[in-house]
Design a protein around this motif. Structure first.
Motif, PDB file in Angstrom:
ATOM      1  N   PRO A 144       0.833  -1.216   0.000  1.00 49.88           N
ATOM      2  CA  PRO A 144       0.000   0.000   0.000  1.00 49.88           C
ATOM      3  C   PRO A 144       0.863   1.260   0.000  1.00 49.88           C
ATOM      4  N   LEU A 145       0.618   2.141  -0.950  1.00 56.29           N
ATOM      5  CA  LEU A 145       1.328   3.422  -0.994  1.00 56.29           C
ATOM      6  C   LEU A 145       0.354   4.481  -0.477  1.00 56.29           C
ATOM      7  N   PRO A 146       0.579   4.983   0.743  1.00 53.79           N
ATOM      8  CA  PRO A 146      -0.407   5.887   1.359  1.00 53.79           C
ATOM      9  C   PRO A 146      -0.469   7.229   0.632  1.00 53.79           C
ATOM     10  N   THR A 147      -1.612   7.486   0.002  1.00 50.20           N
ATOM     11  CA  THR A 147      -1.706   8.598  -0.951  1.00 50.20           C
ATOM     12  C   THR A 147      -2.876   9.526  -0.658  1.00 50.20           C
ATOM     13  N   ALA A 148      -2.574  10.809  -0.596  1.00 53.70           N
ATOM     14  CA  ALA A 148      -3.640  11.808  -0.534  1.00 53.70           C
ATOM     15  C   ALA A 148      -4.001  12.146  -1.969  1.00 53.70           C
ATOM     16  N   TYR A 149      -5.209  11.801  -2.336  1.00 46.89           N
ATOM     17  CA  TYR A 149      -5.675  12.024  -3.709  1.00 46.89           C
ATOM     18  C   TYR A 149      -6.492  13.310  -3.691  1.00 46.89           C
ATOM     19  N   LEU A 150      -5.984  14.340  -4.339  1.00 42.51           N
ATOM     20  CA  LEU A 150      -6.648  15.650  -4.304  1.00 42.51           C
ATOM     21  C   LEU A 150      -7.174  15.981  -5.690  1.00 42.51           C
ATOM     22  N   VAL A 151      -8.470  16.145  -5.778  1.00 40.13           N
ATOM     23  CA  VAL A 151      -9.084  16.452  -7.071  1.00 40.13           C
ATOM     24  C   VAL A 151      -9.166  17.970  -7.242  1.00 40.13           C
ATOM     25  N   ILE A 152      -8.587  18.419  -8.347  1.00 37.14           N
ATOM     26  CA  ILE A 152      -8.544  19.849  -8.648  1.00 37.14           C
ATOM     27  C   ILE A 152      -9.577  20.141  -9.742  1.00 37.14           C
ATOM     28  N   GLY A 153     -10.323  21.224  -9.574  1.00 43.36           N
ATOM     29  CA  GLY A 153     -11.312  21.603 -10.579  1.00 43.36           C
ATOM     30  C   GLY A 153     -12.521  20.685 -10.564  1.00 43.36           C
ATOM     31  N   ASP A 154     -13.344  20.808 -11.608  1.00 47.26           N
ATOM     32  CA  ASP A 154     -14.577  20.010 -11.624  1.00 47.26           C
ATOM     33  C   ASP A 154     -14.892  19.491 -13.027  1.00 47.26           C
TER      34      ASP A 154
END
Ligand SMILES: CC(C)=CCC/C(C)=C/CC/C(C)=C/CC/C(C)=C/COP(=O)(O)OP(=O)(O)O
Ligand SMILES: O=P(O)(O)OC[C@@H](O)CO
Ligand SMILES: [Mg+2]
Length: 250
Positions: free
Chosen positions: A127-137
């Motif tokens: 497991p690679l601990p990842t903050a997935y941040l969605v930019i825009g819409d």
């Protein structure tokens, strides 16, 4: 536990190459034979990992087949990129164990992770601990993940999320403009996040030319993810130009 082989590999690649190219294979789009060939081809031109996933990839059997098929022909790691629990399949090397931190739905922040974790353990995935941040819409990841998209022109907000991710112990941040996005994340946002976040910084969505790729890497991206460009018939030659350019543009 699965150890830290892939993370160690990525870090050593990064030292050698300065910035890495990850190619995203969407098992919904590229079926078995096409994806096996694609994986071999992109390994040859310098990709450091293959991501397998899709925001609407719910066919686990197909995905497992694709992973198994790709694995035979390549040495670089296969990293799962799940849009849901259905994205957890055996035989990959690692998984972006991600939390969509700016989702409005707790399912994508911690519940999918809880439901998927036992399979990650069972399949021996790193497991690679990842903050997935969605930019825009307006993209699939934004819609499916109920994200409250961080505005493109608000780099400080992205940096605040990245800092929170770091304080929570996450070692990867993925700035995601969304698959097929009209424009990629801005270099300014990457730069602001880079100043704050100490870990491995992945940037993806809408990258399809050398200049954009170079600017994102100059701003501090450690790895760029490219998917749609190839799905839409983009040439391997151009992808190779991108790979070469980012490997010396910091
Ligand atoms: C860790 C586990 C088990 C699950 C994580 C669940 C999370 C956080 C999901 C985030 C929300 C989401 C839908 C992410 C999509 C990620 C992804 C694979 C994007 C790739 O985009 P495409 O699927 O290619 O876009 P299209 O659907 O437009 O093709
Ligand atoms: O498909 P593209 O636009 O290359 O984006 C890749 C990845 O960031 C999508 O999750
Ligand atoms: Mg896709």
């Amino acid at each position: 536990m699965a150890g830290d082989k892939v993370e160690t590999f990525l870090k050593s690649e990064l030292k050698k190459k300065n910035a890495l190219l990850f190619v995203l294979i969407d098992s919904e789009v590229s079926k078995l034979e096409a994806s096996s060939k694609l994986a071999k081809d992109v390994e040859k031109i310098g990709a450091s990992a293959i991501l397998v996933g899709g925001s609407s990839a719910t066919d686990q059997i197909e995905m497992a087949k694709v992973v198994k098929g790709i694995k035979k022909g390549i040495k670089i790691p296969i990293i799962l990129f799940p849009g849901n629990v259905t994205g957890v399949v055996p035989e990959a090397d690692a998984i972006l164990f991600s939390s969509l931190m700016n989702s409005e739905n707790p399912y994508f922040i911690s519940q999918a992770q809880a439901l998927g974790a036992p399979s990650v353990l069972k399949f021996g995935l790193e497991p690679l601990p990842t903050a997935y941040l969605v930019i825009g819409d307006g993209t699939s990841a934004w819609f499916v993940g109920s994200a409250r998209g961080i505005p493109f022109e608000k780099p400080k907000i992205a940096a605040a999320y990245a800092l929170a991710a770091q304080f929570l112990g996450m070692r990867f941040v993925y700035l995601e403009a969304g698959s097929g996005a009209k424009s990629s994340v801005t270099p300014e946002m990457v730069k602001t996040v880079r100043h704050t976040f100490n870990g491995f910084l992945i940037v993806g969505g809408g990258i399809k030319d050398v200049k954009t790729a170079q600017n994102l890497v100059k701003a501090g991206a450690d790895a760029l993810v490219i998917g749609t460009f190839l799905e839409k018939g983009g040439s391997l030659k151009k992808l190779q130009e991108i790979a070469k350019a980012i490997q010396r543009s910091k």
